[in-house]
Design an enzyme around this catalytic site. Structure first.
Site, PDB file in Angstrom:
ATOM      1  N   ALA A   1       0.810  -1.232   0.000  1.00  0.00           N
ATOM      2  CA  ALA A   1       0.000   0.000   0.000  1.00  0.00           C
ATOM      3  C   ALA A   1       0.833   1.266   0.000  1.00  0.00           C
ATOM      4  CB  ALA A   1      -0.920   0.000   1.225  1.00  0.00           C
ATOM      5  N   GLY A   2       2.127   1.118   0.285  1.00  0.00           N
ATOM      6  CA  GLY A   2       2.973   2.308   0.459  1.00  0.00           C
ATOM      7  C   GLY A   2       2.911   3.226  -0.742  1.00  0.00           C
TER       8      GLY A   2
ATOM      9  N   ARG B   1       9.568   7.693  -3.006  1.00  0.00           N
ATOM     10  CA  ARG B   1      10.878   7.847  -3.646  1.00  0.00           C
ATOM     11  C   ARG B   1      10.838   7.544  -5.144  1.00  0.00           C
ATOM     12  NH1 ARG B   1      13.638   4.204   0.986  1.00  0.00           N
ATOM     13  NH2 ARG B   1      11.448   3.639   1.292  1.00  0.00           N
TER      14      ARG B   1
ATOM     15  N   ASP C   1       7.782  -4.856  -2.494  1.00  0.00           N
ATOM     16  CA  ASP C   1       8.768  -4.179  -3.348  1.00  0.00           C
ATOM     17  C   ASP C   1      10.076  -4.945  -3.444  1.00  0.00           C
ATOM     18  OD1 ASP C   1       9.780  -3.739  -0.803  1.00  0.00           O
ATOM     19  OD2 ASP C   1      10.053  -1.578  -1.059  1.00  0.00           O
TER      20      ASP C   1
ATOM     21  N   LYS D   1      -0.456  -6.903 -41.854  1.00  0.00           N
ATOM     22  CA  LYS D   1      -1.407  -6.755 -40.744  1.00  0.00           C
ATOM     23  C   LYS D   1      -2.621  -7.625 -40.990  1.00  0.00           C
ATOM     24  CE  LYS D   1      -4.922  -4.736 -40.408  1.00  0.00           C
ATOM     25  NZ  LYS D   1      -6.159  -3.949 -40.488  1.00  0.00           N
TER      26      LYS D   1
ATOM     27  N   ASN E   1       3.754 -14.493 -55.528  1.00  0.00           N
ATOM     28  CA  ASN E   1       4.883 -13.570 -55.474  1.00  0.00           C
ATOM     29  C   ASN E   1       4.354 -12.133 -55.521  1.00  0.00           C
ATOM     30  OD1 ASN E   1       8.052 -13.441 -56.011  1.00  0.00           O
ATOM     31  ND2 ASN E   1       7.035 -11.785 -57.112  1.00  0.00           N
TER      32      ASN E   1
HETATM   33  C1  UD1 Z   1      11.526  -1.941   4.963  1.00  0.00           C
HETATM   34  C2  UD1 Z   1      11.913  -2.385   6.364  1.00  0.00           C
HETATM   35  C3  UD1 Z   1      13.432  -2.495   6.435  1.00  0.00           C
HETATM   36  C4  UD1 Z   1      13.908  -3.478   5.394  1.00  0.00           C
HETATM   37  C5  UD1 Z   1      13.423  -3.083   4.017  1.00  0.00           C
HETATM   38  C6  UD1 Z   1      13.712  -4.183   3.004  1.00  0.00           C
HETATM   39  C7  UD1 Z   1      10.228  -1.473   7.862  1.00  0.00           C
HETATM   40  C8  UD1 Z   1       9.912  -0.425   8.855  1.00  0.00           C
HETATM   41  N1  UD1 Z   1      11.444  -1.412   7.335  1.00  0.00           N
HETATM   42  O1  UD1 Z   1      12.053  -0.648   4.735  1.00  0.00           O
HETATM   43  O2  UD1 Z   1      13.823  -2.950   7.715  1.00  0.00           O
HETATM   44  O3  UD1 Z   1      15.318  -3.546   5.419  1.00  0.00           O
HETATM   45  O4  UD1 Z   1      11.995  -2.881   4.017  1.00  0.00           O
HETATM   46  O5  UD1 Z   1      13.390  -3.767   1.703  1.00  0.00           O
HETATM   47  O6  UD1 Z   1       9.418  -2.334   7.623  1.00  0.00           O
HETATM   48  N2  UD1 Z   1       3.926  -0.424   2.945  1.00  0.00           N
HETATM   49  C9  UD1 Z   1       2.572  -0.512   3.186  1.00  0.00           C
HETATM   50  N3  UD1 Z   1       1.999   0.400   4.015  1.00  0.00           N
HETATM   51  C10 UD1 Z   1       2.706   1.375   4.637  1.00  0.00           C
HETATM   52  C11 UD1 Z   1       4.082   1.455   4.409  1.00  0.00           C
HETATM   53  C12 UD1 Z   1       4.675   0.534   3.553  1.00  0.00           C
HETATM   54  O7  UD1 Z   1       1.893  -1.389   2.646  1.00  0.00           O
HETATM   55  O8  UD1 Z   1       2.083   2.157   5.374  1.00  0.00           O
HETATM   56  C13 UD1 Z   1       4.552  -1.390   2.026  1.00  0.00           C
HETATM   57  C14 UD1 Z   1       5.229  -0.711   0.842  1.00  0.00           C
HETATM   58  O9  UD1 Z   1       4.333  -0.611  -0.253  1.00  0.00           O
HETATM   59  C15 UD1 Z   1       6.396  -1.649   0.541  1.00  0.00           C
HETATM   60  C16 UD1 Z   1       6.680  -2.337   1.863  1.00  0.00           C
HETATM   61  O10 UD1 Z   1       5.570  -2.083   2.715  1.00  0.00           O
HETATM   62  O11 UD1 Z   1       6.066  -2.620  -0.429  1.00  0.00           O
HETATM   63  C17 UD1 Z   1       7.961  -1.798   2.527  1.00  0.00           C
HETATM   64  O12 UD1 Z   1       7.822  -0.394   2.708  1.00  0.00           O
HETATM   65  P1  UD1 Z   1       9.031   0.590   2.395  1.00  0.00           P
HETATM   66  O13 UD1 Z   1       8.565   1.964   2.664  1.00  0.00           O
HETATM   67  O14 UD1 Z   1       9.586   0.314   1.064  1.00  0.00           O
HETATM   68  O15 UD1 Z   1      10.055   0.156   3.525  1.00  0.00           O
HETATM   69  P2  UD1 Z   1      11.628   0.283   3.485  1.00  0.00           P
HETATM   70  O16 UD1 Z   1      12.002   1.664   3.831  1.00  0.00           O
HETATM   71  O17 UD1 Z   1      12.136  -0.255   2.228  1.00  0.00           O
HETATM   72 MG    MG Z   2      11.275  -0.756   0.466  1.00  0.00          MG
END
Ligand code: UD1
Ligand code: MG
Length: 450
Positions: A10-11, A15, A107, A351, A377
């Protein structure tokens, strides 16, 4: 026993600086989330809940189906207050169960089924935590250990200089004992650099409860790389592409230059296929044995026979028969079927056309909405005029027809077997079998020319 998983997707992916949700960005022709779901499927995880944003939700079932899941459940996380909050939101929707539950970041597209399976191996612990030793400084959470057990994870943003020196990273793949996860996550707060609820804080909470957290160290840190921006996206795509190339090379495909060969998952190659540089092959294309694709070619959903050559050309949603030669510079567009031993090339566009065995269209031609019989041809510069400004029409050409250079075949029109058009003919009426026509508009040649 059925295994459940929660995928965190959901993030916002801040970045990425994108209007598109991060896990929808593509690598080698598939969205990031597809790879994560495929890895879970390969590891035998049967029940998947994806924590999603409103923007991602409409795409979930399509990605799930393409990755092999008849259904994936979605849980909307709004607002997104961190990975811990994401898991809490998912758990609130899931009926509590005994046993293990996988939690996986959405991710990490390089993860594979083998690593998930390693983390799922049974053992006496509240959590199997996948970690990796990394040679580079990174933004990953640092794994703090006491001997063989993990005591807590400290996020890079919150780490001291000394903690930043730790080279063991949290991968983002966890196998929890579900009741213990529920107990620990209820205690997680958001007193940190980002004011977020970190899933990684459950590790410290479990330690405080006297629980065992066992690290599962990945053999290759590259399989756990997370994608947080577009630089990491390109790096991960290159690694996936390399992995796909290696898989096919080991199975008997020659790839002259893997660095400029772009593949997707789920391709099929026969023995001794050769792929030359600057070539992209995707959308479940199949290439038969001994065929050569490239250089500078693109296949999308193409079915290529055996002993075929496709050079400097594009084939989309079409099939090419055995021993055919396509190129250089041919564009075979959707719905076309090129017959055995046909030769199509030098600026020829096809096509929605069926070309029977042995057809030759060697130069500067457009064949659209057409059927051509065996051995016909097609002279240089021939055009099927298939569009009258409103509708498309069919051109039907028999076997052993000889189309003179620069003929315009104004559809709908039929040219019988063995008929001939003279150079520059503009054919607006059907031509019976064996008839020769010339001129504009094309007329039968007089039987005797004095
Ligand atoms: C996270 C870990 C970190 C790890 C890294 C590996 C945490 C706090 N940190 O950091 O220890 O080394 O992954 O890649 O977990 N997401 C949600 N809802 C939210 C926030 C995030 O679903 O509210 C999802 C994002 O879409 C993503 C995943 O959680 O797929 C990880 O979130 P991200 O913000 O990428 O965490 P990192 O900073 O990479
Ligand atoms: Mg991440």
């Amino acid at each position: 026993m059925s295994v459940r998983a929660i995928v965190l997707a959901a993030g916002k992916g801040t970045r990425m600086k994108s209007a598109r949700p991060k896990v929808l960005h593509e690598l080698c022709g598939r969205p990031m989330l597809w790879y994560v779901l495929r890895a879970l499927g390969d590891a035998g995880v049967s029940e998947v809940t994806v924590v999603t944003s409103a923007e991602l939700a409409p795409h979930l079932s399509g990605i799930g189906a393409s990755a092999g899941y008849a259904s994936v459940s979605a849980v909307l996380q709004e607002p997104q207050l961190g990975t811990g909050h994401a898991v809490l939101t998912a758990l609130a929707q899931l009926a509590p169960a005994e046993g293990t539950i996988v939690v996986l970041n959405g991710d990490m597209p390089l993860v594979d089924g083998e690593l998930v399976r390693a983390a799922l191996a049974p053992g006496d612990r509240a959590l199997a935590l996948v970690t990796a030793r990394m040679p580079l400084p990174s933004a990953f959470g640092r794994v703090v250990r006491a001997g063989n057990l993990v005591t807590r994870i400290v996020e890079a943003r919150d780490a001291t200089d000394e903690e930043l020196l730790i080279d063991e990273m949290n991968a983002g793949l966890y196998v929890y004992d579900e009741p213990k996860l529920r107990a620990a996550i209820a205690e997680v707060g958001n007193d940190n650099a980002q004011a977020e609820y970190y899933l990684t804080d459950t590790i410290g909470k479990l330690t405080a409860r006297g629980e065992r957290i066992v690290p599962v160290v990945a053999d290759d840190y590259r399989s756990v790389l997370g994608v947080n921006d577009r630089v990491e996206l390109a790096d991960a795509a290159a690694l996936i592409n390399r992995r796909l190339c290696e898989h096919h090379m080991r199975a008997g495909v020659t790839i002259a230059d893997p660095a400029t060969t772009y593949l997707e998952p789920d391709l099929t190659f026969g023995a001794d296929v050769t792929i030359l540089p600057n070539t992209t092959i995707g959308r479940r294309s199949r290439v038969g044995a001994h065929s050569e694709i490239g250089p500078n070619s693109r296949l999308q959903n193409a079915t290529i026979g055996e002993h075929v050559i496709v050079a400097d050309s594009v084939v989309v949603d079409s099939s090419i028969g055995d021993f055919a030669y396509v190129g250089p510079w041919a564009h075979i567009r959707a719905g076309s079927a090129i017959g055995t031993g046909a030769r199509i090339g030098n600026f020829v566009e096809v096509k929605h056309a069926k070309l029977a065995a042995g057809v030759k269209a060697g130069h500067l031609t457009y064949l659209g909405d057409a059927t051509l019989g065996e051995r016909t041809n097609v002279g240089a510069g021939t055009i099927t005029c298939n569009f009258d400004g409103t509708e498309k029409h069919e051109t039907t050409i028999g076997a052993d027809v000889f189309i003179g250079s620069n003929s315009s075949l104004v559809a709908p029109v039929t040219l019988g077997d063995g008929s001939v058009t003279g150079a520059g003919a503009v054919v607006i009426r059907d031509v019976p079998p064996g008839e020769r026509v010339v001129g504009n508009p094309a007329r039968p040649l007089p039987k005797k020319i004095s």
